[in-house]
Enzyme design. Structure first.
Site: not given
Length: 252
Positions: A75, A61-62, A69, A73, A79, A203
């Protein structure tokens, strides 16, 4: 059988195809670089915790680090400053994560002009052929930009990337029935949108109207102009402005 049984049977039989619209997420995923001294997002990175060794003999695992973003992804309204009183990504209603899609193919125009801007007249022309935009659905803008995603320089293109005009963004936010816009570029706005009035209109207008953005999509060429259903599944990050997500489309 019920509707859900019919759907799962159709997926198993292949009469409903599942198309992955998500770009693979790695250290090579292109990210948005803002001019200094503005804050910068982190690129995606894995830090190994254990890999079948003395740190953990039976498991790999990590830890991960990245910005909200990064890559494909979602928004959320919060945001942007215009949506600052709106929903964070954990507050987006689950029913809005599954919605119909309209796909506008402007890849020919964007191929000739990387600064191509979608206008309301382009949408009206599309509607004359395919009918109205879906209520509560997504407008997905196909520009062919996903072909550049393996080359960060070509993807950024020195800030020359296609997007949406100011008036079209305003119309999508205030008049169109869609719940958001999805694009193949690093953000929902055009590369030159920093110089628009207002700056970054997708946006500003859409997030300020409780609408959403999806970015760095791939494989939009596999979707019909109408009829696909999109499933966008961001992480429900409390107070999060957005999240990397897996975006799938169901296509008959």
């Amino acid at each position: 059988m019920g509707l859900l049984s019919d759907l799962t049977a159709a997926i198993s039989a292949g009469t409903v195809k599942v198309v992955d619209l998500t770009a693979p997420l790695s250290a090579q995923t292109p990210i948005l670089a803002l001019p200094e001294p503005l804050g910068q997002t982190w690129p995606f990175a894995l830090t190994e915790i254990s890999r079948y060794d003395e740190r953990g003999p039976a498991w790999y695992w990590n830890n991960i680090s990245t910005g909200e973003h990064t890559g494909t992804h979602f928004d959320a309204p919060i945001h942007w400053v215009t949506g600052r009183e709106g929903a964070d990504v954990s507050q987006v209603p689950p029913r809005r994560l599954l919605a119909p899609a309209a796909v506008l193919d402007v890849s020919a125009e964007a191929g000739k002009n990387p600064d191509f801007l979608l206008e309301v007249e382009h949408i009206r022309a599309w509607e004359s052929d395919h009918g109205p935009l879906p209520a509560g659905g997504w407008l997905l803008l196909r520009t062919g930009w996903d072909a550049r995603s393996g080359d960060a320089g070509a993807f950024a293109n020195e800030g020359h990337t296609p997007g949406v005009s100011v008036e079209c963004a305003r119309w999508l936010a205030e008049e169109a029935p869609v719940q958001g816009v999805g694009v193949e570029t690093v953000g929902t706005d055009a590369g030159l949108a920093h110089s628009f009035d207002p700056p970054f209109p997708c946006h500003s207008f859409l997030l300020g109207r409780d609408k959403y953005g999806l970015t760095q999509l791939q494989n939009l060429a596999q979707l019909p102009a109408v009829g696909a259903v999109v499933i966008a599944s961001p992480l429900p990050i409390v107070h999060g402005s957005g999240s990397p997500c897996r975006v799938l489309a169901l296509v008959e």
